[in-house]
Design a protein around this motif. Structure first.
Motif, PDB file in Angstrom:
ATOM      1  N   VAL A 174      48.270  61.087  52.022  1.00  0.00           N
ATOM      2  CA  VAL A 174      48.140  61.688  50.707  1.00  0.00           C
ATOM      3  C   VAL A 174      48.556  60.532  49.832  1.00  0.00           C
ATOM      4  O   VAL A 174      49.175  59.563  49.862  1.00  0.00           O
ATOM      5  N   GLU A 175      48.313  61.098  48.432  1.00  0.00           N
ATOM      6  CA  GLU A 175      48.615  60.077  47.361  1.00  0.00           C
ATOM      7  C   GLU A 175      50.210  60.413  46.860  1.00  0.00           C
ATOM      8  O   GLU A 175      50.700  61.527  46.980  1.00  0.00           O
ATOM      9  N   GLY A 176      50.771  59.096  46.712  1.00  0.00           N
ATOM     10  CA  GLY A 176      52.145  59.262  46.285  1.00  0.00           C
ATOM     11  C   GLY A 176      53.252  59.350  47.268  1.00  0.00           C
ATOM     12  O   GLY A 176      52.791  59.100  48.407  1.00  0.00           O
ATOM     13  N   MET A 178      55.952  61.173  49.097  1.00  0.00           N
ATOM     14  CA  MET A 178      56.783  62.427  49.177  1.00  0.00           C
ATOM     15  C   MET A 178      58.290  62.334  49.212  1.00  0.00           C
ATOM     16  O   MET A 178      58.820  61.563  50.337  1.00  0.00           O
ATOM     17  N   ASN A 221      51.609  55.675  48.875  1.00  0.00           N
ATOM     18  CA  ASN A 221      50.958  56.800  49.694  1.00  0.00           C
ATOM     19  C   ASN A 221      52.023  57.211  50.944  1.00  0.00           C
ATOM     20  O   ASN A 221      52.863  56.521  51.133  1.00  0.00           O
ATOM     21  N   THR A 222      51.690  58.388  51.386  1.00  0.00           N
ATOM     22  CA  THR A 222      52.618  59.213  52.364  1.00  0.00           C
ATOM     23  C   THR A 222      51.678  59.673  53.597  1.00  0.00           C
ATOM     24  O   THR A 222      50.668  60.322  53.176  1.00  0.00           O
ATOM     25  N   HIS A 245      50.391  66.176  45.635  1.00  0.00           N
ATOM     26  CA  HIS A 245      50.047  65.176  46.429  1.00  0.00           C
ATOM     27  C   HIS A 245      48.661  65.420  47.006  1.00  0.00           C
ATOM     28  O   HIS A 245      48.509  65.546  48.403  1.00  0.00           O
TER      29      HIS A 245
END
Length: 302
Positions: A174-176, A178, A221-222, A245
């Motif tokens: 996912v983006e960002g 977490m 990213n995560t 996300h």
């Protein structure tokens, strides 16, 4: 288009709309009826109602039943990765880019076409275009799914899906970054009121629950593991976007500007577990991340 109408007598009061129609339309499954209701082909007193609407005496139900499409789904020699097979089930590790079953405008090159070439004995519950298909994963989502080879197996697997006892674990990038190590997203989902291609979080939507756990954090990213409690269309994709996300590469719910030249969202159905329809033993299948997924992880790692 066939039009049908029903007038509710007092002996049918408090019966769910979808239950009533399933009992009164011969040869139509409850899932089919719920599909018509979702597509707004069913009205009660000229108003759109949900499947769980409780009928009242004097209610007038009208519905439109589309003419059946005559199709001849052909068997095609398409390579598929079979993880397990017996007389009841086939467990497949689907590749990214493969559609699960034929649909308007896309009648070849699907998993169903490949399965029909591999074997002829598939459950007939979902008709000619979806034989054996108990559950689906999106075209650009890779991973494991189970296919039923007879109606008994299909019904027993479908029941496990319905009561949330089937294990379904996905891995997503996912983006960002977490902040939480784990959590639960409980947000009802339904068809977007304006853009009918999309699914969105709606107060009046169907119950949808996703449990997530962070596997690894990268710069920007995560990597997360998502365990489905329910299995709504696009559930993980919409839920992760809902909490800020979205999935990397998601063309519908993700960022417009993408970092990587991807063919679709970074989502892999990694693990599937179910009670075997005949032996009643629990079976679980765990797959490796595919090459396309590992390639992107190598990039974000560097």
């Amino acid at each position: 288009m066939e039009i049908k109408e029903f007038l509710i007598e007092d002996n049918y009061e408090d019966i769910r709309l979808d239950v009533f129609l399933t009992d009164h339309l011969e040869g139509k499954s409850r899932a089919y009826i719920q599909g018509l209701i979702e597509k707004e082909e069913v009205k009660v007193n000229d108003k759109i109602r949900k499947s769980n609407y409780k009928l009242k005496k004097g209610d007038r139900i009208s519905l439109s039943i589309p003419e059946p499409i005559s199709l001849d789904v052909e068997a095609e020699e398409i390579p598929i990765e079979i993880l397990y097979e017996d007389s009841d089930v086939i467990v497949i590790n689907k590749s990214q880019g493969m559609v699960v079953h034929p649909a308007p405008g896309n009648y070849s090159g699907t998993l169903v076409n490949a399965l029909l070439y591999h074997c002829k004995d598939l459950s007939g519950i979902n008709g000619i275009t979806r034989p054996g298909i108990v559950h689906r994963i999106d075209k650009d989502t890779s991973g494991v799914l189970v296919v039923a080879k007879n109606d008994n197996a299909h019904n027993k697997l479908a029941e496990q899906l319905k009561n949330h006892s089937m294990t379904r674990v996905y891995v997503a990038l996912v983006e960002g970054i977490m902040k939480e190590d784990e959590g639960t997203i409980n947000a009802p989902l339904g068809r977007h009121p304006v853009d009918r291609i999309k699914i969105s979080v709606l107060k009046e939507g169907r119950n949808a629950v996703t449990h997530f756990k962070v596997v690894r954090r990268y710069e920007g990213n995560t990597l997360v593991e998502c365990r489905l409690e329910t299995g709504r269309t696009h559930q993980i994709r919409v839920h992760m976007a809902h909490i800020g996300h979205p999935l990397v590469g998601d063309p519908v719910y993700g960022y417009k500007k993408q970092k990587f030249n991807l063919k679709g969202q970074m989502l892999h159905a990694k693990k599937l577990g179910f009670i075997h329809p005949s032996t009643e033993e629990y079976m679980e299948f765990d797959t490796e991340l595919p090459k396309y997924f590992k390639k992107i992880l190598d990039i974000v790692e560097k």
